[in-house]
Design a protein around this motif. Structure first.
Motif, PDB file in Angstrom:
ATOM      1  N   UNK A 101       0.804  -1.093  -0.098  1.00 22.72           N
ATOM      2  CA  UNK A 101       0.014  -0.097  -0.071  1.00 22.72           C
ATOM      3  C   UNK A 101       0.900   1.268  -0.008  1.00 22.72           C
ATOM      4  N   UNK A 102       1.995   1.091   0.934  1.00 25.61           N
ATOM      5  CA  UNK A 102       2.891   2.381   0.792  1.00 25.61           C
ATOM      6  C   UNK A 102       3.509   2.700  -0.502  1.00 25.61           C
ATOM      7  N   UNK A 103       3.632   1.506  -1.480  1.00 23.05           N
ATOM      8  CA  UNK A 103       4.111   1.633  -2.715  1.00 23.05           C
ATOM      9  C   UNK A 103       3.438   2.647  -3.518  1.00 23.05           C
ATOM     10  N   UNK A 104       1.862   2.730  -3.580  1.00 24.48           N
ATOM     11  CA  UNK A 104       1.492   3.535  -4.286  1.00 24.48           C
ATOM     12  C   UNK A 104       1.153   4.989  -3.770  1.00 24.48           C
ATOM     13  N   UNK A 105       1.222   5.067  -2.484  1.00 24.75           N
ATOM     14  CA  UNK A 105       1.203   6.161  -1.723  1.00 24.75           C
ATOM     15  C   UNK A 105       2.374   7.252  -1.764  1.00 24.75           C
ATOM     16  N   UNK A 106       3.590   6.738  -1.651  1.00 22.86           N
ATOM     17  CA  UNK A 106       4.999   7.213  -1.737  1.00 22.86           C
ATOM     18  C   UNK A 106       5.698   6.877  -2.811  1.00 22.86           C
ATOM     19  N   UNK A 107       6.742   7.714  -3.000  1.00 20.54           N
ATOM     20  CA  UNK A 107       7.798   7.245  -4.164  1.00 20.54           C
ATOM     21  C   UNK A 107       8.814   6.164  -3.497  1.00 20.54           C
ATOM     22  N   UNK A 108       9.421   5.741  -4.592  1.00 22.64           N
ATOM     23  CA  UNK A 108      10.264   4.423  -4.373  1.00 22.64           C
ATOM     24  C   UNK A 108      11.194   4.809  -3.333  1.00 22.64           C
TER      25      UNK A 108
END
Length: 207
Positions: A101-108
Motif C-alpha cells: 500500500x505504501x508503494x502507491x502512496x509514496x515514491x520509491x
C-alpha cells in the motif's frame, strides 16, 4: 482486488505521527494522490471562498492561486479531504507494515525508507498497536509551483493512541487509553499536466 478498490477510492476522494512510538521515518523527500475535479478558484462562489478561508492560511493563498492557474481542475476542499484520507491510509499501512500500500502512496525512495524502518521494528521483535482517534484540523500552510512541480504543505493536527509490544505481547511503551496530540506538516507533491494525477507524500516534519 481489495488493493485496487482502495486505490480507486482514494483516487476518487482526493482532489487534486504517528503517536509517541515508532515515528515515521523522515527521508529527504516523501510524496499523496489527489485527483481532478471541476475547476474552482479561491475567488469563486461564496461557498468556495468559505472553503478556502477554512482550509488555507493567508500566507499560502498566492501559492494555491499559482497551482490553480497551472491546473484548473485543482479543488481546495477536495484536496484537503484527500490529504486527510491519505494521512489515515499511510499511517495505517506503516503501522501494519503494509509496504504494498505504501508503494502507491509514496515514491520509491520513501518506500525504501519505510521498509527499512519496518524491518528494524521486526528485527527488534516489536509490534505496533496504534489507532488514529481523530483528525482535528488540516489546513494548507504553504504551496508553490516551480516549472511543472507543485508542492503543498498541510498542517495536520490529530489524536493518536499508540502502544508498542514485544514478541510475547508484553507492553513496551505507550497506552491505548491516552491519545497523544500530534502536529505535523505533511508535504504533498506532483508533476502538473502529467498523465499521473496522483499527489504523493514528499516530506513530513513536526509542526
Amino acid at each position: 482486488m481489495i488493493a485496487a478498490f482502495l486505490a480507486l477510492r482514494l483516487y476518487m476522494v482526493l482532489g487534486k505521527r504517528t503517536g509517541h512510538e515508532q515515528p515515521l521515518p523522515k527521508p529527504a523527500e516523501e510524496r499523496v494522490a489527489l485527483a481532478p475535479s471541476p475547476a474552482r478558484t479561491i475567488e469563486g462562489t461564496a461557498e468556495t471562498r468559505d472553503i478556502a478561508n477554512r482550509h488555507i492560511e493567508s500566507g499560502a493563498e498566492s501559492g494555491v492561486r499559482a497551482i490553480i492557474a497551472a491546473d484548473s481542475s485543482f479543488d481546495v476542499g477536495q484536496f484537503i479531504d484527500g490529504a486527510k484520507a491519505a494521512y489515515r491510509m499511510i499511517l495505517d499501512a506503516y503501522w501494519k507494515g503494509d509496504t504494498d500500500t505504501l508503494g502507491w502512496l509514496v515514491e520509491d525512495e520513501v518506500r525504501q525508507s519505510f521498509i527499512e524502518a519496518i524491518d528494524a521494528r521486526k528485527a527488534a521483535g516489536h509490534v505496533l498497536d496504534n489507532r488514529l482517534v481523530s483528525i482535528e484540523r488540516a489546513v494548507i500552510t504553504d504551496a508553490e509551483v516551480k516549472g511543472r512541480a507543485a508542492r503543498i504543505m498541510v498542517l495536520i493536527e490529530a489524536d493518536i493512541a499508540a502502544t508498542t509490544r514485544d514478541a510475547e505481547g508484553n507492553l513496551v511503551s505507550g497506552s491505548m487509553t491516552d491519545a497523544v496530540a500530534t502536529r505535523e506538516i505533511w508535504t504533498f507533491a506532483r508533476t502538473l499536466k502529467n498523465s499521473d494525477p496522483n499527489w504523493k507524500l514528499a516530506e513530513t516534519d513536526e509542526a
